[in-house]
Scaffold this motif. Sequence first.
Motif, PDB file in Angstrom:
ATOM      1  N   HIS A 144       0.838  -1.195   0.000  1.00 52.52           N
ATOM      2  CA  HIS A 144       0.000   0.000   0.000  1.00 52.52           C
ATOM      3  C   HIS A 144       0.884   1.260   0.000  1.00 52.52           C
ATOM      4  CE1 HIS A 144      -3.549   2.412   0.716  1.00 52.52           C
ATOM      5  NE2 HIS A 144      -2.929   3.002   1.736  1.00 52.52           N
ATOM      6  N   ILE A 145       1.959   1.256   0.816  1.00 50.07           N
ATOM      7  CA  ILE A 145       2.871   2.414   0.831  1.00 50.07           C
ATOM      8  C   ILE A 145       3.528   2.589  -0.531  1.00 50.07           C
ATOM      9  CG2 ILE A 145       4.973   3.370   1.856  1.00 50.07           C
ATOM     10  CD1 ILE A 145       4.282   1.927   4.436  1.00 50.07           C
ATOM     11  N   LYS A 154       0.632   3.694  -3.218  1.00 51.00           N
ATOM     12  CA  LYS A 154      -0.131   4.913  -2.959  1.00 51.00           C
ATOM     13  C   LYS A 154       0.734   6.100  -2.551  1.00 51.00           C
ATOM     14  CE  LYS A 154      -4.105   2.885  -3.628  1.00 51.00           C
ATOM     15  NZ  LYS A 154      -4.940   3.241  -4.819  1.00 51.00           N
ATOM     16  N   HIS A 155       1.900   5.859  -2.000  1.00 52.61           N
ATOM     17  CA  HIS A 155       2.666   6.969  -1.420  1.00 52.61           C
ATOM     18  C   HIS A 155       4.064   7.147  -2.019  1.00 52.61           C
ATOM     19  CE1 HIS A 155      -0.348   7.632   1.719  1.00 52.61           C
ATOM     20  NE2 HIS A 155      -0.418   6.297   1.822  1.00 52.61           N
ATOM     21  N   GLU A 193       9.240   7.082   3.720  1.00 54.88           N
ATOM     22  CA  GLU A 193       7.835   6.982   4.138  1.00 54.88           C
ATOM     23  C   GLU A 193       7.686   6.065   5.344  1.00 54.88           C
ATOM     24  OE1 GLU A 193       5.364   8.802   2.973  1.00 54.88           O
ATOM     25  OE2 GLU A 193       6.799   9.799   1.672  1.00 54.88           O
ATOM     26  N   LYS A 196      -3.319  -0.680   6.527  1.00 58.22           N
ATOM     27  CA  LYS A 196      -3.425   0.300   5.451  1.00 58.22           C
ATOM     28  C   LYS A 196      -4.078   1.577   5.940  1.00 58.22           C
ATOM     29  CE  LYS A 196      -3.909  -3.225   1.830  1.00 58.22           C
ATOM     30  NZ  LYS A 196      -4.796  -3.717   0.725  1.00 58.22           N
ATOM     31  N   ASP A 197      -5.209   1.412   6.679  1.00 54.31           N
ATOM     32  CA  ASP A 197      -5.930   2.602   7.141  1.00 54.31           C
ATOM     33  C   ASP A 197      -5.081   3.417   8.103  1.00 54.31           C
ATOM     34  OD1 ASP A 197      -8.048   1.821   5.622  1.00 54.31           O
ATOM     35  OD2 ASP A 197      -9.085   0.766   7.270  1.00 54.31           O
ATOM     36  N   ASP A 208      -2.495   5.321   6.136  1.00 54.78           N
ATOM     37  CA  ASP A 208      -3.076   6.479   5.445  1.00 54.78           C
ATOM     38  C   ASP A 208      -3.349   7.601   6.425  1.00 54.78           C
ATOM     39  OD1 ASP A 208      -2.959   5.330   2.981  1.00 54.78           O
ATOM     40  OD2 ASP A 208      -5.007   4.524   3.039  1.00 54.78           O
ATOM     41  N   CYS A 209      -3.838   7.240   7.601  1.00 51.33           N
ATOM     42  CA  CYS A 209      -4.136   8.264   8.606  1.00 51.33           C
ATOM     43  C   CYS A 209      -2.870   8.961   9.070  1.00 51.33           C
ATOM     44  CB  CYS A 209      -4.870   7.612   9.774  1.00 51.33           C
ATOM     45  SG  CYS A 209      -5.315   8.795  11.093  1.00 51.33           S
ATOM     46  N   ALA A 230      -1.521  11.048   6.267  1.00 50.71           N
ATOM     47  CA  ALA A 230      -2.400  12.201   6.012  1.00 50.71           C
ATOM     48  C   ALA A 230      -2.172  13.283   7.046  1.00 50.71           C
ATOM     49  CB  ALA A 230      -3.863  11.741   6.019  1.00 50.71           C
TER      50      ALA A 230
END
Length: 586
Positions: free
Chosen positions: A520-521, A524-525, A537, A560-561, A564-565, A568
């Motif tokens: 996910h990193i 998405k990032h 990251e 993942k959540d 992201d939090c 963010a």
Amino acid sequence: MKHYILPLRDLVFQPGLTVPIYLENPTSVLAMETAAKEKQQIILVAQKGWNYPTKPGELYTVGTRADIIQVLRLPDSSIHAMVQTVAPVRISDIIALPEGIFVCDTKDIPQIDDSKCEKTLALRDKLADNLSRIARSKRIDLGRLRVVVNSYPIAAFIDAVIQMTGIEPDVAVQILGMKTFSEKLNALLEQVALFVEMAKIDEAINRRVNNQMDSGRKEAILHEKMRAIQKELGDDDEMDNLSLQKRIDATTLPEDARNKAMSECKRLRHLQPMSTEASVLKTYLDELLSMPWGKSDNIQIDLMAARTELDKEHSGMDGVKERILEHLAVMKKTGNMRGSILCLVGAPGVGKTSLGRSIANALGRKYHRMALGGVHDEAHFRGHRKTYIGSQPGRIMDALKRCGANNPVIVLDEIDKMGRDYRGDPEAALLEILDPEQNKTFRDHYLEVDFDLSNVLFIATANSLNLSPALKDRMEIIEIPGYAEDEKVTIARNHLIRRAAADTGWDFENITMGDDALRHIISKHTAEQGVRELRREITAVLRRTLLELGGDDAPTEFTKDKIDCLLANRKSCGFSKRIGFNAARA
């Protein structure tokens, strides 16, 4: 009638004198005692040279006949005799007796007494006047000279002049054989005139030397005082020079380097210790002797250990690692470093520089990284002439000195980022350094002697092939592709998480980050071919979590959540704008 001979060294006596003689030579003692016992006169003859025992041919043929007044034997078997010189004689038929003493026939040399003649007196006064001119150089006591002139008879005056001026025995014997006092005074006057001219020459030379020294005498005195102070403080320049000489003798230098070091050390000894040139020479010799002449890391190449080292530090890149192992296999077989120069080309963060360190670890060699980004001057590699202020060796020789071996692994990082300007093209300087056929006689401008770079393993790195054709021709290009997602996950799980934990102070056992979270990193990032941004990251996630936990870590699962939090919240603080700005610039 035969007369006994008493050989004397550098002594010629004029007639009409009472002379004390001290004898300790057994042969001379026997000659004097025998003549005294037989109540005979003795012949005083000067000896040519200092040989012992004396031979008949080493005696002059003119001597002085003397009456023996007194002989006193001393407790140590030496004697003290008093003789009265009578007349000069010519000697012939010298015979050596079994006891070692000499006897001879003599014939008196007629003498004419012209001591009261005006010419003789004038010559005496002229001679005395000339003697006063050389009194300083011959160390003549002027007071004694006046007494001799005023009180002594002519014969004693002539003898005193001969003794005071140190006239050679050859000349003294010639004077002894002359018939009149005026002839003898003339001969003495010629000799003293020579002494006067020599004294004038010496005085002129001394005056010239003094005039030259006056200008620098103050400085010389101050330097001597400074040297004395330094010696008291233990900082003696003579000891420094001796230490340099010992270092030169103890260092294994090539012939041209040794000759250069000896020449500069010899020149250093003739310079003022506090002068600028002496300081430059000391620095130069220290740099020259600090180079690893003949010092190598002799460790055998173990291909299995090398493969293990590369696999431990780098995941994937199988083709690249195989090519490196092929290179090491050739080195093991040939036993030298000569061959192609590797150039690793790839995007930032794919591990080009770390591959160079891994190769050094696999070989057991010293490692040095040289960043070439922004280098625009040829002198960075070749050094500056030592005549320039602040001159120093080039970065290649400095790297060897730091490694302390002549066969390290040197990584030329970001070789494509070099520039060029009016001071020279650094790429052109690298052509000789990276050419196996030329770099064995590489000459640094500062050291001014050849150094063999053929044992150095050069590995270049670059992000692109924006290089000159000549430079690319000297290297074997190995392109390192970007990592696939699975490879990035493996690298992150095996290396990056542990390094991020060490950077942020986390306990690695408290971190739970699955493959899904890593993917996910990545997707998405990050947006890169390497893993440098991925590491940043992961570090940011751990750092933000520490802030929320109040600075203490705790067992945490990163989903993942949660990721992201955390990211963010980080980007809401303004990081996203800066990242976006940098992306726009890129």
